[in-house]
Scaffold this motif. Structure first.
Motif: not given
Length: 539
Positions: A417-427
């Motif tokens: 989930g944290v990894f996916g959150f980082v991916l979302k923030r980096l588009s």
């Protein structure tokens, strides 16, 4: 006729009817809430569907998948915020209609176009089902391996401008699938002596982490917005009459949706933009597009709703998902020992037709529900982001824990989930990871099965279907390399033009360069070609 009767027998059960109703209504509600989307809902519901019959579980998931785009049009039209990602193009012409006092007309037109696209797609696929049943037996182990490889390549190259990172994330997904017990000789791989890795990393844990938990983190960290909804006026049935005045746009857009949906990794966005571009170029009033054009709204909504049924074709015929949502549905098949692929069309054709009929009934239910419940549905866009985030977070952890009653799975899901959150923030895209896990497992098993009958590399493509798939892989790779090269040359030329045009001397040189190429371009290219032939002749 016997096939249709058998399919209706599968559907005429109270639990299937309840699943259809729950999936259709629930999908509309989820789509109408900005920031949630079908991927989050399906990820949360996935563990619960494992205990249901395959037709019941898949009907719920198909209901959410197919109806969420209907609901996603509501906030896109009323508040210029797409409920789902694929409703972004709906805002181009839907919200301008609301701004000039026609919100109900825009909603009615969106519902009608979505209904036509969904029904058109299902009817096409029911008619093509006998053809698929004949083609499916031609796929052996090597063909399925090549088809899975082609699907993975298409997914990667579809992320234009992010091809390298998408490829890296797909490789990460393939690596995650190799952790745990090796499927042929049952030896441990990449467990490093840790017992909790012995069973591998569960796909549902990764899905819930990357999609549900990451979205919950996004909603919790964003501030709530005060949303004002326009008052609805007018009749909702007028969209059906207006759609009938644009049959060409609706038919072509639905066809684009069907074709793009059948190609793994392409999906709604490509179908939408192709349909929208076609509608604009062939319209008598192209200047109205982006300002409240009914043709633009029809093109956007018809094409994206034609995709879900078509996306089931590679999943059912070959067992190859083309996107994250169909990859999640694949796990439901595997849990119930229903293996998608050539055998499904040969042995369980009534089950396949029942799924398509369920999609057909779903579209009718959604249209009737929306025509009478839109006034109440518009209020769901006011739900606070943080309240949604807490609900999604709670339901996600409950779903993860229910899989194997394991706290370790919850911790892994939190990490993803944290990894996916980082991916979302980096588009950056998370879909290649899921497809890498699913397709990586298929490719490994099929490659090992195929290698037992292969002596030379050419034996791998000595059959017609295998050769066609291999040729398609080469064509896709070459076309992608040429497109990247063309984009880079265009970018460099634009940068040089901007740089030289900033001075009067540079502008003069730029004009002379263009006039020279216009006058002598053919001679220069011919001279270069002759020189190149002489050089290659030396070797």
């Amino acid at each position: 006729m016997d096939l249709l009767i058998s399919a209706f027998d599968i559907l005429l059960r109270w639990d299937v009817a309840l699943a259809l109703l729950a999936g259709s209504v629930g999908g509309v509600l989820i789509g109408a809430i900005p920031g949630v989307g079908p991927a989050v809902a399906i990820a949360i519901l996935l563990p619960a569907t494992f205990s249901l019959d395959p037709i019941v579980g898949l009907t719920v998931l198909l209901g959410i998948y197919g109806s969420s785009m209907y609901g996603g049009a509501i906030p896109a039209i009323l508040i210029n915020t797409p409920g789902t990602a694929v409703n972004a193009l709906t805002t181009y012409d839907g919200h301008p209609m609301t701004a000039r006092g026609e919100p109900r007309r825009a909603l009615s037109l969106a519902y009608s176009a979505s209904f036509f696209g969904g029904v058109f797609s299902v009817v096409c696929l029911i008619l093509f089902a006998p053809v698929l049943a004949k083609v499916a037996p031609m796929f052996g182990s090597r063909e399925i391996f090549l088809a899975a490889l082609l699907g993975l390549i298409l997914v990667v190259v579809a992320h234009r401008g992010q091809t390298l990172i998408a490829g890296a994330l797909a490789c990460l997904g393939i690596f995650l699938n190799t952790i745990g017990m090796e499927p042929v000789k049952y030896t441990q791989r990449y467990t490093f002596g840790q017992d909790f890795l012995g069973g591998g990393i569960n796909l549902i844990v990764v899905v819930l982490g990357l999609f549900a938990l990451s979205q919950a983190f996004v909603l919790l960290t964003d501030e709530d917005e005060k949303i004002r909804v326009s008052r609805l006026r007018g009749g909702l049935f007028q969209g059906l009459r207006e759609l009938a005045r644009h049959p060409r746009v609706a038919g072509v857009s639905a066809s684009f949706g069907v074709l793009m949906g059948m190609i793994p990794g392409v999906g709604e966005f490509t179908a939408q933009f192709m349909s929208y571009t076609y509608a604009q170029k062939t319209s008598k009033r192209p200047q109205d597009f982006g300002r409240g054009s009914s043709e633009g709204l029809i093109a956007a909504e018809t094409s994206n709703n034609a995709v879900p049924a078509a996306a089931m074709v590679p999943l059912l015929a070959l067992g190859i998902p083309g996107e994250a949502l169909t990859a999640m549905m694949l796990s439901v098949f595997y849990v119930h020992n229903v293996v998608p692929g050539p055998g499904l069309f040969q042995n369980d054709m009534d089950f396949v037709v029942a799924l398509y009929l369920a999609l057909l009934i779903l579209n009718v239910l959604v249209l009737v529900f929306l025509l009478f419940a839109t006034g109440a549905l518009v209020q769901v866009v006011r739900i606070p982001n943080r309240f949604l985030g807490v609900c999604i977070l709670t339901l996600s952890f409950v779903g993860v824990y229910s899989l194997r009653n394991s706290v370790t799975d919850c911790l892994l899901a939190a990490g993803f989930g944290v990894f996916g959150f980082v991916l979302k923030r980096l588009s950056l895209p998370a879909v290649p990871i899921i497809l890498g896990m699913v397709l990586g497992g298929i490719m490994e098993v099929k490659l090992r099965a195929a290698m037992a009958r292969i002596k030379t590399p050419f034996d791998f493509i000595d059959r017609p279907v295998a050769f066609i798939l291999f040729s398609l892989i080469i064509i896709v790779l070459v076309a992608h390399v040429l497109r990247v090269r063309k984009d880079r040359l265009s970018l460099k030329e634009a940068e040089w033009q901007t740089k030289t045009a900033s001075t009067s001397f540079g502008a003069l040189m730029w004009r002379r360069r263009n006039s020279f190429l216009k006058a002598h371009g053919k001679k220069v290219r011919a001279r270069h070609s002759r020189l190149l032939r002489r050089l290659t002749g030396l070797f």
